[in-house]
Design a protein around this motif. Structure first.
Motif, PDB file in Angstrom:
ATOM      1  N   ARG A 129      39.977  92.952  71.705  1.00 44.02           N
ATOM      2  CA  ARG A 129      40.984  92.073  72.443  1.00 44.02           C
ATOM      3  C   ARG A 129      40.459  90.817  72.275  1.00 44.02           C
ATOM      4  N   SER A 130      39.289  90.713  72.653  1.00 45.30           N
ATOM      5  CA  SER A 130      38.761  89.235  72.990  1.00 45.30           C
ATOM      6  C   SER A 130      38.663  88.501  71.431  1.00 45.30           C
ATOM      7  N   ASP A 131      38.353  89.276  70.469  1.00 44.25           N
ATOM      8  CA  ASP A 131      38.405  88.559  69.136  1.00 44.25           C
ATOM      9  C   ASP A 131      40.000  88.108  68.786  1.00 44.25           C
ATOM     10  N   LEU A 132      40.760  89.117  68.817  1.00 41.49           N
ATOM     11  CA  LEU A 132      42.067  88.872  68.796  1.00 41.49           C
ATOM     12  C   LEU A 132      42.556  87.579  69.495  1.00 41.49           C
ATOM     13  N   LEU A 133      42.377  87.601  70.969  1.00 45.34           N
ATOM     14  CA  LEU A 133      42.775  86.674  71.572  1.00 45.34           C
ATOM     15  C   LEU A 133      42.110  85.185  71.239  1.00 45.34           C
ATOM     16  N   MET A 134      40.895  85.280  70.824  1.00 44.64           N
ATOM     17  CA  MET A 134      40.347  83.984  70.206  1.00 44.64           C
ATOM     18  C   MET A 134      40.778  83.324  68.973  1.00 44.64           C
TER      19      MET A 134
ATOM     20  N   ASP B 203      47.737  96.109  70.950  1.00 42.21           N
ATOM     21  CA  ASP B 203      49.001  95.949  70.348  1.00 42.21           C
ATOM     22  C   ASP B 203      49.842  94.550  70.532  1.00 42.21           C
ATOM     23  N   ARG B 204      49.986  94.285  71.914  1.00 43.73           N
ATOM     24  CA  ARG B 204      50.555  92.972  72.106  1.00 43.73           C
ATOM     25  C   ARG B 204      50.135  91.872  71.333  1.00 43.73           C
ATOM     26  N   LEU B 205      48.820  91.629  71.357  1.00 46.31           N
ATOM     27  CA  LEU B 205      48.083  90.623  70.478  1.00 46.31           C
ATOM     28  C   LEU B 205      48.309  90.592  69.076  1.00 46.31           C
ATOM     29  N   ILE B 206      48.175  91.954  68.651  1.00 46.98           N
ATOM     30  CA  ILE B 206      48.486  92.115  67.256  1.00 46.98           C
ATOM     31  C   ILE B 206      50.250  91.721  66.758  1.00 46.98           C
ATOM     32  N   GLY B 207      50.813  92.006  67.944  1.00 48.75           N
ATOM     33  CA  GLY B 207      52.494  91.342  67.610  1.00 48.75           C
ATOM     34  C   GLY B 207      52.513  90.134  67.576  1.00 48.75           C
TER      35      GLY B 207
ATOM     36  N   LEU C  89      50.312  87.788  66.514  1.00 46.75           N
ATOM     37  CA  LEU C  89      49.704  87.396  65.264  1.00 46.75           C
ATOM     38  C   LEU C  89      50.937  87.619  64.043  1.00 46.75           C
ATOM     39  N   ALA C  90      51.828  88.603  63.946  1.00 45.59           N
ATOM     40  CA  ALA C  90      52.805  88.954  63.335  1.00 45.59           C
ATOM     41  C   ALA C  90      54.014  87.942  63.425  1.00 45.59           C
ATOM     42  N   LYS C  91      54.127  87.582  64.807  1.00 49.85           N
ATOM     43  CA  LYS C  91      55.169  86.615  64.774  1.00 49.85           C
ATOM     44  C   LYS C  91      54.747  85.424  64.443  1.00 49.85           C
ATOM     45  N   LEU C  92      53.661  84.927  64.364  1.00 50.26           N
ATOM     46  CA  LEU C  92      53.001  83.813  63.616  1.00 50.26           C
ATOM     47  C   LEU C  92      52.906  83.821  62.384  1.00 50.26           C
ATOM     48  N   GLY C  93      53.163  85.080  61.630  1.00 53.93           N
ATOM     49  CA  GLY C  93      52.983  85.041  59.943  1.00 53.93           C
ATOM     50  C   GLY C  93      51.805  85.868  59.672  1.00 53.93           C
ATOM     51  N   TYR C  94      51.076  86.333  60.376  1.00 58.92           N
ATOM     52  CA  TYR C  94      49.764  86.827  60.068  1.00 58.92           C
ATOM     53  C   TYR C  94      49.599  88.350  60.429  1.00 58.92           C
ATOM     54  N   ARG C  95      48.633  88.863  59.471  1.00 55.57           N
ATOM     55  CA  ARG C  95      48.308  90.226  59.535  1.00 55.57           C
ATOM     56  C   ARG C  95      46.788  90.532  59.545  1.00 55.57           C
ATOM     57  N   LEU C  96      46.583  91.652  60.338  1.00 53.62           N
ATOM     58  CA  LEU C  96      45.091  92.166  60.073  1.00 53.62           C
ATOM     59  C   LEU C  96      44.990  93.125  58.912  1.00 53.62           C
ATOM     60  N   ARG C  97      43.990  92.864  58.117  1.00 55.60           N
ATOM     61  CA  ARG C  97      43.655  93.684  57.095  1.00 55.60           C
ATOM     62  C   ARG C  97      42.231  94.116  57.094  1.00 55.60           C
ATOM     63  N   PRO C  98      41.836  95.451  57.832  1.00 58.13           N
ATOM     64  CA  PRO C  98      40.679  96.106  57.972  1.00 58.13           C
ATOM     65  C   PRO C  98      40.229  96.551  56.293  1.00 58.13           C
TER      66      PRO C  98
ATOM     67  N   ALA D 142      40.050  90.946  58.022  1.00 58.27           N
ATOM     68  CA  ALA D 142      40.491  89.905  57.831  1.00 58.27           C
ATOM     69  C   ALA D 142      41.814  89.540  58.479  1.00 58.27           C
ATOM     70  N   VAL D 143      42.105  88.295  58.874  1.00 57.28           N
ATOM     71  CA  VAL D 143      43.280  87.975  59.268  1.00 57.28           C
ATOM     72  C   VAL D 143      43.905  87.202  58.334  1.00 57.28           C
ATOM     73  N   GLU D 144      45.088  87.445  57.603  1.00 57.48           N
ATOM     74  CA  GLU D 144      45.520  86.921  56.516  1.00 57.48           C
ATOM     75  C   GLU D 144      46.922  86.416  56.749  1.00 57.48           C
ATOM     76  N   VAL D 145      47.268  85.145  56.170  1.00 58.31           N
ATOM     77  CA  VAL D 145      48.643  84.542  56.439  1.00 58.31           C
ATOM     78  C   VAL D 145      49.712  85.602  55.465  1.00 58.31           C
ATOM     79  N   GLU D 146      50.521  86.013  55.903  1.00 57.52           N
ATOM     80  CA  GLU D 146      51.430  86.574  55.155  1.00 57.52           C
ATOM     81  C   GLU D 146      52.818  85.873  54.857  1.00 57.52           C
ATOM     82  N   ARG D 147      53.125  84.791  55.668  1.00 59.28           N
ATOM     83  CA  ARG D 147      54.276  83.849  55.772  1.00 59.28           C
ATOM     84  C   ARG D 147      53.884  82.740  56.672  1.00 59.28           C
ATOM     85  N   ASP D 148      54.317  81.640  56.193  1.00 62.65           N
ATOM     86  CA  ASP D 148      54.080  80.420  56.989  1.00 62.65           C
ATOM     87  C   ASP D 148      55.053  80.277  58.116  1.00 62.65           C
ATOM     88  N   VAL D 149      54.794  80.286  59.461  1.00 60.47           N
ATOM     89  CA  VAL D 149      55.872  79.768  60.524  1.00 60.47           C
ATOM     90  C   VAL D 149      55.288  78.526  61.217  1.00 60.47           C
ATOM     91  N   ALA D 150      56.268  77.582  60.846  1.00 59.04           N
ATOM     92  CA  ALA D 150      56.121  76.099  60.857  1.00 59.04           C
ATOM     93  C   ALA D 150      56.019  75.748  62.241  1.00 59.04           C
TER      94      ALA D 150
END
Length: 108
Positions: free
Chosen positions: A28-33, A74-78, A80-89, A100-108
């Motif tokens: 959670r700390s890593d996700l938050l940062m 779960d909330r933090l991953i959500g 990230l998703a709203k910002l257009g990112y996903r986690l890819r272990p 990795a935290v990857e951009v799936e779509r750009d949220v301006a």
């Protein structure tokens, strides 16, 4: 009398003897940062962040201040998703797990 020196690979191991809880807190700390870094790089004000994440402004303040106890993985991953990112272990050839935290779509 010499004190024993304690060494930890995860700082959260110093506050709990439960390895699963320490791992969850570290994750959670890593996700938050990561979220904070993304949000700061966008230069958004708290009201803009609240709109994009669909949360109240006080919640944004808690997020930006690193209030880890208030956010589940779960909330933090959500967020990230709203910002257009996903986690890819994945796992490398030498059995090292990376996430990795990857951009799936750009949220301006």
């Amino acid at each position: 009398m010499m004190m024993e020196k304690l060494e930890y690979t995860n700082i959260f191991e110093s506050i709990t003897e439960d390895p699963a809880l320490a791992a969850d807190l570290q994750f959670r700390s890593d996700l938050l940062m990561t979220l904070i870094d993304i949000l700061e790089s966008k230069g958004w004000k708290q009201a803009e962040i609240a709109k994009v994440l669909d949360i109240a402004q006080p919640r944004v303040s808690e997020l930006l201040r690193g209030k880890i106890s208030l956010f589940s993985s779960d909330r933090l991953i959500g967020y990230l998703a709203k910002l257009g990112y996903r986690l890819r272990p994945s796992m490398t050839g030498d059995q090292t797990v990376i996430c990795a935290v990857e951009v799936e779509r750009d949220v301006a």
